[in-house]
Scaffold this active site. Structure first.
Site, PDB file in Angstrom:
ATOM      1  N   SER A  92       1.097  -1.222  -0.153  1.00  0.00           N
ATOM      2  CA  SER A  92      -0.016   0.089  -0.074  1.00  0.00           C
ATOM      3  C   SER A  92       1.073   1.262   0.089  1.00  0.00           C
ATOM      4  O   SER A  92       2.082   1.006   0.279  1.00  0.00           O
ATOM      5  CB  SER A  92      -0.939  -0.030   1.175  1.00  0.00           C
ATOM      6  N   ILE A 135       3.195   4.429  -0.339  1.00  0.00           N
ATOM      7  CA  ILE A 135       4.372   4.803  -1.139  1.00  0.00           C
ATOM      8  C   ILE A 135       5.096   3.684  -1.592  1.00  0.00           C
ATOM      9  O   ILE A 135       5.540   3.484  -2.592  1.00  0.00           O
ATOM     10  CB  ILE A 135       5.060   5.760  -0.411  1.00  0.00           C
ATOM     11  N   TYR A 180       7.118   7.857  16.513  1.00  0.00           N
ATOM     12  CA  TYR A 180       7.585   7.494  15.154  1.00  0.00           C
ATOM     13  C   TYR A 180       8.350   8.632  14.675  1.00  0.00           C
ATOM     14  O   TYR A 180       9.386   7.954  13.982  1.00  0.00           O
ATOM     15  CB  TYR A 180       5.935   7.654  14.303  1.00  0.00           C
TER      16      TYR A 180
END
Length: 307
Positions: free
Chosen positions: A50, A52, A201
């Site tokens: 999915s 990029i 993240y």
């Protein structure tokens, strides 16, 4: 993250991470850079079902490259593979089901792959952002396990195979969100203070740019994953943000073009150009000692789970 870093990043995002930002940059691209025949070249792409990752796989498949899709979900991977094959007419698209948050599983996959297959380019694209602190079955914080340790182990385990081929490359998809974070080597798994998935993240992606390098292999990183890394920014700007194909452009360029091969290892790219990895005056730069401490910690973690 500091108010200053957040504000500067938001302004930067408005200017550079939008469709108009890409279109302005693309005026200076050399179209011939991607006019390549990739027959005989093998590309491993994590998170290729999915976003990029899938867009990158599609562009490489369109040019004849062999694709090894490393995905966690078999059903989604098979659906993505079918679409890629249909559009590219390239049957050399292979699926490998691997949970990148499992250090042992990543080790086992990489070791088995190296014995039976060839890889010329590794594209570290997979990432996750879990908003509540969650541990894997191996006792590791899930964001760290997936985004940092899994990427480190896969890269480390494949270096011997990569250095046995012509023109080996490692391309790591990072995030513009990393510009808002300073590496905290003393809390890699976010055990101290209030847990924030977005900040976790972003810090994971800081770490990815501090990867070890090997003389025969080109190591490069790029900024791309805004939707995952900065969900509030994405929600506000969704209509103006780049398409997945736009987001994948620099990853494809770094992976396949002759122009990218002339670049030195260790650089961070946006829109096919090397850019700074720190915001001005943001105090987010790590010291050499902190980077050495990080690499030592990652090596220690990786060896703990090595079969």
């Amino acid at each position: 993250m500091s108010f200053y870093r957040n504000a500067v990043w938001f302004v930067k995002g408005l200017q550079e991470y939008t469709k108009s930002g890409y279109e302005a940059a693309a005026k200076h691209f050399a179209p011939a850079d991607l006019d390549v025949n990739l027959s005989g070249r093998s590309f491993m792409i994590t998170g290729a079902n999915s976003g990029i990752g899938k867009a990158t796989a599609q562009e490489i498949a369109n040019r004849g490259g062999t694709i090894h899709m490393v995905c966690r979900n078999k059903g989604r991977a098979e659906a993505a593979r079918d679409e890629i094959v249909e559009q590219s007419k390239n049957q050399n698209i292979h699926i490998h089901i691997v949970d990148m948050s499992s250090a042992r599983q990543v080790w086992e996959f990489a070791q088995n792959f190296s014995q039976s297959d060839t890889v010329h380019v590794l594209i570290n694209n997979a990432g996750c952002m879990v908003n509540q602190r969650e541990l894997t079955q191996e006792g590791l914080e899930k964001n760290f396990a997936t985004n940092t340790l899994g990427t480190y182990i896969l890269t480390t385990a494949l270096i011997p195979a990569l250095t046995n081929v012509e023109d080996p490359r490692v391309v790591t998809v990072s995030s513009g969100g990393m510009l808002t974070q300073k590496l905290n080597v003393d809390d890699l798994q976010f055990e101290k203070g209030t847990f924030d998935g977005t900040m976790a993240y972003a810090q994971n992606k800081v770490k990815e740019t501090d990867s070890q390098q090997h003389k025969r292999c080109l190591f490069v990183c790029l900024s791309a994953a805004v939707q995952t890394s900065m969900p509030s920014f994405h929600a506000k700007m969704q209509a103006k943000l780049r398409t997945e194909a736009m987001g994948a452009d620099t990853a494809v360029w770094l992976a396949v073009s002759a122009a990218a091969r002339t670049q030195p290892s260790g650089l961070f790219f946006q829109d096919r150009k090397a850019v700074a990895t720190h915001l001005p005056l943001a105090s987010s730069r790590s010291t050499p000692q902190e980077e050495e401490k990080l690499m030592a910690a990652l090596e220690e973690f990786s060896l703990k789970f090595k079969p």
